[in-house]
Design a protein around this motif. Structure first.
Motif, PDB file in Angstrom:
ATOM      1  N   ALA A  22     -11.948 -16.183 -50.202  1.00  0.00           N
ATOM      2  CA  ALA A  22     -11.364 -14.875 -49.907  1.00  0.00           C
ATOM      3  C   ALA A  22     -10.264 -15.050 -48.868  1.00  0.00           C
ATOM      4  O   ALA A  22     -10.506 -15.629 -47.800  1.00  0.00           O
ATOM      5  N   PHE A  23      -9.064 -14.591 -49.208  1.00  0.00           N
ATOM      6  CA  PHE A  23      -7.980 -14.477 -48.235  1.00  0.00           C
ATOM      7  C   PHE A  23      -8.069 -13.056 -47.686  1.00  0.00           C
ATOM      8  O   PHE A  23      -7.657 -12.100 -48.343  1.00  0.00           O
ATOM      9  N   CYS A  24      -8.608 -12.905 -46.493  1.00  0.00           N
ATOM     10  CA  CYS A  24      -8.872 -11.563 -45.978  1.00  0.00           C
ATOM     11  C   CYS A  24      -7.880 -11.165 -44.900  1.00  0.00           C
ATOM     12  O   CYS A  24      -7.691 -11.883 -43.904  1.00  0.00           O
ATOM     13  N   ASP A  25      -7.253 -10.016 -45.100  1.00  0.00           N
ATOM     14  CA  ASP A  25      -6.404  -9.421 -44.079  1.00  0.00           C
ATOM     15  C   ASP A  25      -7.261  -9.110 -42.860  1.00  0.00           C
ATOM     16  O   ASP A  25      -8.494  -8.986 -42.945  1.00  0.00           O
ATOM     17  N   VAL A  26      -6.631  -8.968 -41.720  1.00  0.00           N
ATOM     18  CA  VAL A  26      -7.363  -8.791 -40.464  1.00  0.00           C
ATOM     19  C   VAL A  26      -7.237  -7.356 -39.954  1.00  0.00           C
ATOM     20  O   VAL A  26      -8.183  -6.575 -39.967  1.00  0.00           O
ATOM     21  N   TRP A  27      -6.034  -6.998 -39.531  1.00  0.00           N
ATOM     22  CA  TRP A  27      -5.801  -5.684 -38.931  1.00  0.00           C
ATOM     23  C   TRP A  27      -5.834  -4.620 -40.028  1.00  0.00           C
ATOM     24  O   TRP A  27      -5.065  -4.648 -40.958  1.00  0.00           O
ATOM     25  N   GLY A  28      -6.780  -3.670 -39.928  1.00  0.00           N
ATOM     26  CA  GLY A  28      -6.936  -2.627 -40.933  1.00  0.00           C
ATOM     27  C   GLY A  28      -8.096  -2.869 -41.877  1.00  0.00           C
ATOM     28  O   GLY A  28      -8.587  -1.943 -42.523  1.00  0.00           O
ATOM     29  N   VAL A  29      -8.560  -4.135 -41.944  1.00  0.00           N
ATOM     30  CA  VAL A  29      -9.692  -4.462 -42.811  1.00  0.00           C
ATOM     31  C   VAL A  29     -10.935  -4.829 -42.007  1.00  0.00           C
ATOM     32  O   VAL A  29     -12.020  -4.316 -42.264  1.00  0.00           O
ATOM     33  N   LEU A 222      -6.491 -20.653 -58.650  1.00  0.00           N
ATOM     34  CA  LEU A 222      -6.081 -19.310 -58.244  1.00  0.00           C
ATOM     35  C   LEU A 222      -7.020 -18.242 -58.794  1.00  0.00           C
ATOM     36  O   LEU A 222      -7.172 -17.174 -58.181  1.00  0.00           O
ATOM     37  N   ASP A 223      -7.665 -18.519 -59.936  1.00  0.00           N
ATOM     38  CA  ASP A 223      -8.587 -17.539 -60.510  1.00  0.00           C
ATOM     39  C   ASP A 223      -9.875 -17.425 -59.712  1.00  0.00           C
ATOM     40  O   ASP A 223     -10.678 -16.525 -59.964  1.00  0.00           O
ATOM     41  N   ARG A 224     -10.070 -18.321 -58.730  1.00  0.00           N
ATOM     42  CA  ARG A 224     -11.275 -18.287 -57.897  1.00  0.00           C
ATOM     43  C   ARG A 224     -10.968 -17.789 -56.487  1.00  0.00           C
ATOM     44  O   ARG A 224     -11.774 -17.950 -55.582  1.00  0.00           O
ATOM     45  N   VAL A 225      -9.798 -17.170 -56.314  1.00  0.00           N
ATOM     46  CA  VAL A 225      -9.382 -16.653 -55.003  1.00  0.00           C
ATOM     47  C   VAL A 225      -9.156 -15.150 -55.103  1.00  0.00           C
ATOM     48  O   VAL A 225      -8.531 -14.670 -56.059  1.00  0.00           O
ATOM     49  N   VAL A 226      -9.662 -14.406 -54.123  1.00  0.00           N
ATOM     50  CA  VAL A 226      -9.402 -12.974 -54.036  1.00  0.00           C
ATOM     51  C   VAL A 226      -8.757 -12.671 -52.686  1.00  0.00           C
ATOM     52  O   VAL A 226      -9.154 -13.218 -51.656  1.00  0.00           O
ATOM     53  N   ALA A 227      -7.729 -11.836 -52.701  1.00  0.00           N
ATOM     54  CA  ALA A 227      -7.117 -11.361 -51.464  1.00  0.00           C
ATOM     55  C   ALA A 227      -7.661  -9.974 -51.165  1.00  0.00           C
ATOM     56  O   ALA A 227      -7.718  -9.116 -52.051  1.00  0.00           O
ATOM     57  N   ILE A 228      -8.073  -9.754 -49.934  1.00  0.00           N
ATOM     58  CA  ILE A 228      -8.603  -8.455 -49.506  1.00  0.00           C
ATOM     59  C   ILE A 228      -7.633  -7.880 -48.486  1.00  0.00           C
ATOM     60  O   ILE A 228      -7.345  -8.516 -47.465  1.00  0.00           O
ATOM     61  N   GLY A 229      -7.097  -6.686 -48.756  1.00  0.00           N
ATOM     62  CA  GLY A 229      -6.130  -6.122 -47.830  1.00  0.00           C
ATOM     63  C   GLY A 229      -5.893  -4.649 -48.049  1.00  0.00           C
ATOM     64  O   GLY A 229      -6.324  -4.073 -49.050  1.00  0.00           O
ATOM     65  N   ASP A 230      -5.166  -4.040 -47.100  1.00  0.00           N
ATOM     66  CA  ASP A 230      -4.971  -2.585 -47.116  1.00  0.00           C
ATOM     67  C   ASP A 230      -3.521  -2.159 -47.248  1.00  0.00           C
ATOM     68  O   ASP A 230      -3.222  -0.967 -47.220  1.00  0.00           O
ATOM     69  N   SER A 231      -2.598  -3.111 -47.403  1.00  0.00           N
ATOM     70  CA  SER A 231      -1.177  -2.761 -47.491  1.00  0.00           C
ATOM     71  C   SER A 231      -0.631  -3.072 -48.875  1.00  0.00           C
ATOM     72  O   SER A 231      -0.766  -4.198 -49.360  1.00  0.00           O
ATOM     73  N   VAL A 232      -0.002  -2.069 -49.489  1.00  0.00           N
ATOM     74  CA  VAL A 232       0.633  -2.293 -50.791  1.00  0.00           C
ATOM     75  C   VAL A 232       1.778  -3.283 -50.638  1.00  0.00           C
ATOM     76  O   VAL A 232       1.913  -4.235 -51.423  1.00  0.00           O
ATOM     77  N   ARG A 233       2.587  -3.091 -49.602  1.00  0.00           N
ATOM     78  CA  ARG A 233       3.806  -3.894 -49.434  1.00  0.00           C
ATOM     79  C   ARG A 233       3.498  -5.358 -49.151  1.00  0.00           C
ATOM     80  O   ARG A 233       4.178  -6.253 -49.668  1.00  0.00           O
ATOM     81  N   THR A 234       2.488  -5.645 -48.329  1.00  0.00           N
ATOM     82  CA  THR A 234       2.220  -7.032 -47.944  1.00  0.00           C
ATOM     83  C   THR A 234       1.048  -7.631 -48.700  1.00  0.00           C
ATOM     84  O   THR A 234       1.190  -8.648 -49.379  1.00  0.00           O
ATOM     85  N   ASP A 235      -0.138  -7.018 -48.622  1.00  0.00           N
ATOM     86  CA  ASP A 235      -1.332  -7.602 -49.225  1.00  0.00           C
ATOM     87  C   ASP A 235      -1.311  -7.560 -50.748  1.00  0.00           C
ATOM     88  O   ASP A 235      -1.562  -8.577 -51.414  1.00  0.00           O
ATOM     89  N   LEU A 236      -1.036  -6.399 -51.310  1.00  0.00           N
ATOM     90  CA  LEU A 236      -1.073  -6.252 -52.762  1.00  0.00           C
ATOM     91  C   LEU A 236       0.089  -6.978 -53.424  1.00  0.00           C
ATOM     92  O   LEU A 236      -0.103  -7.749 -54.370  1.00  0.00           O
ATOM     93  N   ARG A 237       1.293  -6.759 -52.937  1.00  0.00           N
ATOM     94  CA  ARG A 237       2.447  -7.458 -53.509  1.00  0.00           C
ATOM     95  C   ARG A 237       2.325  -8.970 -53.343  1.00  0.00           C
ATOM     96  O   ARG A 237       2.667  -9.747 -54.238  1.00  0.00           O
ATOM     97  N   GLY A 238       1.854  -9.387 -52.187  1.00  0.00           N
ATOM     98  CA  GLY A 238       1.717 -10.818 -51.943  1.00  0.00           C
ATOM     99  C   GLY A 238       0.717 -11.473 -52.868  1.00  0.00           C
ATOM    100  O   GLY A 238       0.966 -12.548 -53.421  1.00  0.00           O
ATOM    101  N   ALA A 239      -0.440 -10.833 -53.030  1.00  0.00           N
ATOM    102  CA  ALA A 239      -1.479 -11.395 -53.896  1.00  0.00           C
ATOM    103  C   ALA A 239      -1.016 -11.477 -55.345  1.00  0.00           C
ATOM    104  O   ALA A 239      -1.154 -12.521 -56.002  1.00  0.00           O
ATOM    105  N   THR A 240      -0.484 -10.387 -55.860  1.00  0.00           N
ATOM    106  CA  THR A 240      -0.064 -10.378 -57.263  1.00  0.00           C
ATOM    107  C   THR A 240       1.098 -11.340 -57.491  1.00  0.00           C
ATOM    108  O   THR A 240       1.164 -12.014 -58.524  1.00  0.00           O
ATOM    109  N   GLY A 241       1.998 -11.428 -56.524  1.00  0.00           N
ATOM    110  CA  GLY A 241       3.113 -12.354 -56.650  1.00  0.00           C
ATOM    111  C   GLY A 241       2.671 -13.804 -56.639  1.00  0.00           C
ATOM    112  O   GLY A 241       3.312 -14.659 -57.261  1.00  0.00           O
TER     113      GLY A 241
END
Length: 289
Positions: A22-29, A222-241
């Motif tokens: 898990a790549f977990c965001d810190v601030w906000g999560v 990569l199929d065994r990694v999940v990113a956990i985050g609360d920002s569309v701009r950074t966490d979501l875009r970064g993970a999908t990219g």
């Protein structure tokens, strides 16, 4: 045509076996800058107890050891994570590559650890060879608009900027304060050249994946990694990219526009995803086991 809405869950446990890392965001999560979130920390502890590895992935413009000390002050349990990768770590590599050039540092004194042991020379805007923006000098009172004159002076000299924290805003308690990304966006809008060192850009994810492989003693798919985050701009875009799944947390930076911290406005959430053109694998209100 509207894009499909991702599943909404209340607990991470049913998903956990799909992933090794898990790549977990810190601030906000896992904290809001004032206190840690016990449920989120417990979820990460349980993921690790089940054999998973947790890389805390943060746009903090500081060395990982400094972030670790800050987490200790918020009483984030040490057994909730394995390693920390920061945008400050990535920025340091860029600074080291330019060690012969004097640098203009835009940001508070607390971010100075990114320059430790690099023997850099600091300069004002007239003498600098490039700039590093780690934040606002005083994020309690200033806004990016206060930096227009400085950005204009930098642009007149065609200075290159390293943005050590691509976040535009971050939660501090129940308030949002501006971050380096907002200043860098202003500079870019004025025609300035900017390198963003953290999420959603690839270098920080590549560094995190390498750290995860070292932890586990083998490459991680990569199929065994999940990113956990609360920002569309950074966490979501970064993970999908980067090509990994994202578990999107709504009770964070977007909480007010999504119906508050206790509910999810599905229409507002769908609109945000549609506007961004990206979807998480799963949505949850808060990270909980």
């Amino acid at each position: 045509m509207s894009i499909p809405f991702p599943p909404v869950i209340d607990h991470f446990a049913p998903l956990a076996t799909r992933y090794d890392v898990a790549f977990c965001d810190v601030w906000g999560v896992i904290h809001n800058g004032i206190a840690h979130f016990p449920e989120a920390c417990e979820a990460l502890r349980r993921f690790r107890a089940g054999g998973g590895s947790v890389v805390l992935l943060t746009n903090a413009p500081r060395d990982g050891a400094v972030v670790e000390s800050f987490l200790d002050t918020l009483k984030v349990p040490r057994d909730a994570w394995d390693v920390i990768v920061t945008s400050g770590d990535v920025a340091r590599a860029e600074i080291e590559a330019r060690r012969d050039q004097p640098v203009l540092h835009i940001g508070p004194e607390r971010d100075s650890s990114m320059f430790d042991h690099l023997a850099v020379r600091f300069a004002d805007v007239d003498g600098a060879g490039y700039a590093v923006c780690s934040g606002l000098y005083d994020d309690e009172t200033e806004t990016p608009d206060d930096y227009r004159d400085l950005m204009a002076a930098m642009r007149a000299r065609d200075l290159f900027m390293i943005c050590a924290n691509p976040d535009r805003v971050v939660e501090r308690g129940d308030r949002l304060v501006y971050c380096a990304g907002a200043v860098a966006d202003l500079y870019e809008s004025m025609g300035g050249a900017v390198l963003f060192s953290g999420k959603p850009y690839r270098p920080i994810y590549q560094r995190a994946l390498a750290r995860a492989a070292a932890l586990r003693g083998a490459p991680v798919g990569l199929d065994r990694v999940v990113a956990i985050g609360d920002s569309v701009r950074t966490d979501l875009r970064g993970a999908t990219g980067f090509g990994i799944d994202c578990l999107f947390v709504t009770a964070g930076i977007h909480a007010e526009e999504l119906g508050g911290r206790e509910t999810i406005d599905h229409g507002a959430l769908a609109a945000i995803f549609s506007e961004a053109g990206v979807l998480p694998a799963v949505v949850t209100r808060r990270l909980a086991w």
